[in-house]
Design a protein around this motif. Structure first.
Motif, mmCIF file in Angstrom:
data_model
loop_
_atom_site.group_PDB
_atom_site.id
_atom_site.type_symbol
_atom_site.label_atom_id
_atom_site.label_comp_id
_atom_site.label_asym_id
_atom_site.label_seq_id
_atom_site.Cartn_x
_atom_site.Cartn_y
_atom_site.Cartn_z
ATOM 1 N N THR A 63 0.820 -0.907 0.276
ATOM 2 C CA THR A 63 -0.047 -0.254 0.435
ATOM 3 C C THR A 63 1.303 1.372 -0.007
ATOM 4 O OG1 THR A 63 -0.150 -0.387 2.160
ATOM 5 C CG2 THR A 63 -1.671 -1.449 1.313
ATOM 6 N N SER A 65 2.972 4.099 0.756
ATOM 7 C CA SER A 65 3.938 4.123 2.608
ATOM 8 C C SER A 65 3.688 2.995 3.277
ATOM 9 C CB SER A 65 4.081 4.792 3.039
ATOM 10 O OG SER A 65 4.340 6.479 1.990
ATOM 11 N N GLY A 66 2.978 1.550 2.764
ATOM 12 C CA GLY A 66 3.723 0.646 3.580
ATOM 13 C C GLY A 66 3.083 -0.617 3.120
ATOM 14 N N ALA A 219 3.401 5.131 6.624
ATOM 15 C CA ALA A 219 2.005 5.482 7.007
ATOM 16 C C ALA A 219 1.266 5.107 7.796
ATOM 17 C CB ALA A 219 1.156 4.128 5.630
ATOM 18 N N GLY A 244 5.949 1.711 12.209
ATOM 19 C CA GLY A 244 6.824 2.568 10.943
ATOM 20 C C GLY A 244 8.069 3.410 11.735
#
Lengths: 303, 259
Positions: A63, A65-66, A219, A244
């Motif tokens: 997804t 940033s993650g 994220a 994160g």
């Protein structure tokens, strides 16, 4: 070099950097890349009393940033860990914590009892926040009553350092943190992944076999920082922050929010040596800002 | 060679056509043995949409130059960014990963079946098989003639057969429509395949019917590439196995595929 040592209850960490459960295997998978003993600690893969196959493929969705995962605690069970994996971990000169999970309180207890017998495992991380299992997991971590039930039950049989890993998928994390502390947690770690989903518009189907999964990666960092800060204001026990963290600056932000140590998770996938770079970067920060010890910045947010 | 993460220098970016490139990446260190079937996980830097590394088969290895080459078919943002790599720049590369194809111990007649970008994992295998004097046939399927690249390279190591879905080159249809699979399969002692899952299932089915040794290289999506995220699992007779460490090469007798 600044003083990077921190204490989490009875654990003395040579530095405040640990690895997050489920992102570091048993450490052995990293032997090709790095010296695992340089870490403050490692939290090994989520372990349950019975072997678990985990969820069906696909279990991962990238997804912005993650990523999402829905692994579902795949592991070979606590007895296999004790007999087949644990002996290989004795070579490490670091704190090895086992992430303990279960579908029922009885399973948590049985698993913790087995881990309690292992001399070189100085602590457990009680996982009451896995979003990817149908029974147990996160269900235990989203109400004060169920937190009290599972944490106090495991406390009776587990006599070393017990960290309780909290779920971010709650309305008032401070209140739940206080329940865990009152029930015997020696430390709290947070955050586990956030319940989320990803959809394939072309196929009009969910990407994960389980439809929903847990979001991790940069994220989630702002949410994690906010929740660490709230928990730090709510409890006295030390906090292990995560969510994160990709570099030393991210780690520093968690210390300032009130974490005494941090865990690195998803970033390990991108760079297996990232934890060592983060340790060096924390030291650089202390030197640059003329702090003699990491303890000088814990909870040091100026508001 | 043990797993490593290195900044490899791009010494060539060969554009084969609009959406096929080969990157030649050089290590500053001496390369130790890399086996056919192994892969590399490349970091795509400075992208706002690509977060994870992208896995690619190691297309070929040059031990004299200490280079590996990576065959890239542009299918999304990650592959597009990598296809634009500039000569002289560096790519953060984790390699070599995964297990390897099992090579015959005596001379055999072997068939390699590749579809789409799946051919990338078969070139170094074809080369190894050829060097060990096996009789090699390579069947490559693609959508259209423009997707059939590097045939000259493959023909150095064996007889090349092709199929295209639009009939612009070779036999029209899928690889499973080609006579070498339809009629002559029982003349082979071994089949290796890499490509889209429906194609590999069809190949596996034919091999299984004739009890021919068959290995497939799977391409499940993965987050790490070295056995810790447990996301790329496939179901086998021994339970879930990681494609990145216990694969990507699996014998069809191990896989619990409905074929």
């Amino acid at each position: 070099m600044g003083d990077l040592t921190v204490s989490i209850h009875n654990l003395k960490l040579k530095n405040p950097v640990l690895t997050a459960s489920g992102t570091f295997g048993y450490g052995l998978e990293y032997d090709d890349f790095m010296d695992v003993s340089l870490l403050g600690g490692i939290v090994v893969k989520g372990t349950t009393i019975h072997p678990r196959q985990g969820n069906d493929y696909p279990r991962m969705a990238e997804t912005a940033s993650g990523m999402l995962n829905s692994v579902g605690l795949q592991n070979k069970g606590a007895k296999y860990f004790a007999t087949d994996i644990y002996p290989n971990l004795l070579k490490y000169d670091t704190n090895i914590l086992v992430n303990v999970s279960g579908s029922t309180i009885e399973e948590y207890i049985a698993c913790a009892e087995i881990i309690n017998e292992l001399d070189h495992i100085p602590g457990i991380e009680l996982n009451i926040s896995c979003p990817n299992v149908k029974e147990g997991g996160m269900a235990f971590g989203t109400s004060c009553a169920s937190i009290e039930a599972v944490v106090s039950a495991v406390r009776k049989v587990y006599h070393k350092t017990m960290v309780v890993k909290l779920s971010p998928n709650v309305t008032d994390i401070g209140e739940l943190a206080r329940s865990a502390e009152a029930s015997g947690a020696d430390s709290l770690s947070l955050i586990n992944t956030l319940m989320a989903m990803a959809i394939d518009a072309e196929r009009r189907k969910p990407i994960l076999s389980t439809i929903t999964g847990g979001l991790s990666g940069p994220a989630v960092k702002p949410i994690a920082l906010r929740q660490v800060w709230e928990v730090a204001k709510s409890v006295k026990v030390p906090i292990i922050g995560m969510g994160g963290i990709m570099n030393a600056t991210d780690a520093i932000e968690f210390f300032l929010a009130g974490a005494s140590a941090i865990q690195v998770g998803t970033a390990n996938y991108l760079d297996p040596m990232i934890t060592l770079k983060i340790i060096d970067g924390i030291d650089d920060y202390l030197n640059r800002h003329k702090f003699s010890s990491i303890n000088d910045i814990i909870g040091g947010l100026q508001v | 060679m043990r797993k490593t993460v290195q900044h490899l220098k791009v010494i060539a970016n060969l554009r084969l056509n609009d959406d096929h490139h080969i990157l030649v990446l050089q290590s500053a260190d001496k390369l130790e043995q890399i086996h056919p079937g192994q892969f590399a996980n490349l970091l795509v830097e400075n992208s706002s949409t690509v977060f994870l590394r992208r896995p690619f088969s190691i297309y070929s290895v040059d031990y004299a130059q200490n280079t590996i080459s990576i065959y890239i078919k542009i299918i999304g943002e990650g592959t597009r960014a990598l296809s634009k790599a500039v000569v002289g720049s560096e790519i953060d590369t984790m390699f070599p990963l995964g297990n390897k194809f099992t090579l015959p111990t005596e001379k055999e007649k072997v068939l390699l079946v590749g579809g789409g970008s799946g051919v990338a994992s078969l070139k170094s295998l074809a080369q190894s098989l050829h060097e060990k004097s096996n009789e090699v046939a390579i069947l490559i399927g693609a959508r259209s003639s423009k997707d059939l690249v590097e045939l000259d390279e493959f023909s150095k190591y064996g007889t090349v057969y092709t199929t295209t879905e639009d009939g612009t080159q070779g036999v029209k249809g899928y690889v499973t429509n080609h006579p070498v699979l339809e009629l002559e399969l029982s003349t082979f002692q071994r089949v290796y395949s890499c490509g889209p899952e429906p194609m590999m299932k069809a190949v596996a089915k034919k091999a299984k019917e004739k009890s021919i040794f068959c290995e497939l290289s799977l391409e499940n999506t993965m987050a790490c590439g070295f056995g810790v995220c447990l996301c790329c699992i496939t179901t086998t007779i021994d339970g879930h196995k990681c494609v990145c460490t216990e694969g990507p090469v699996f014998n069809i007798n191990i896989l619990k595929w409905e074929i």
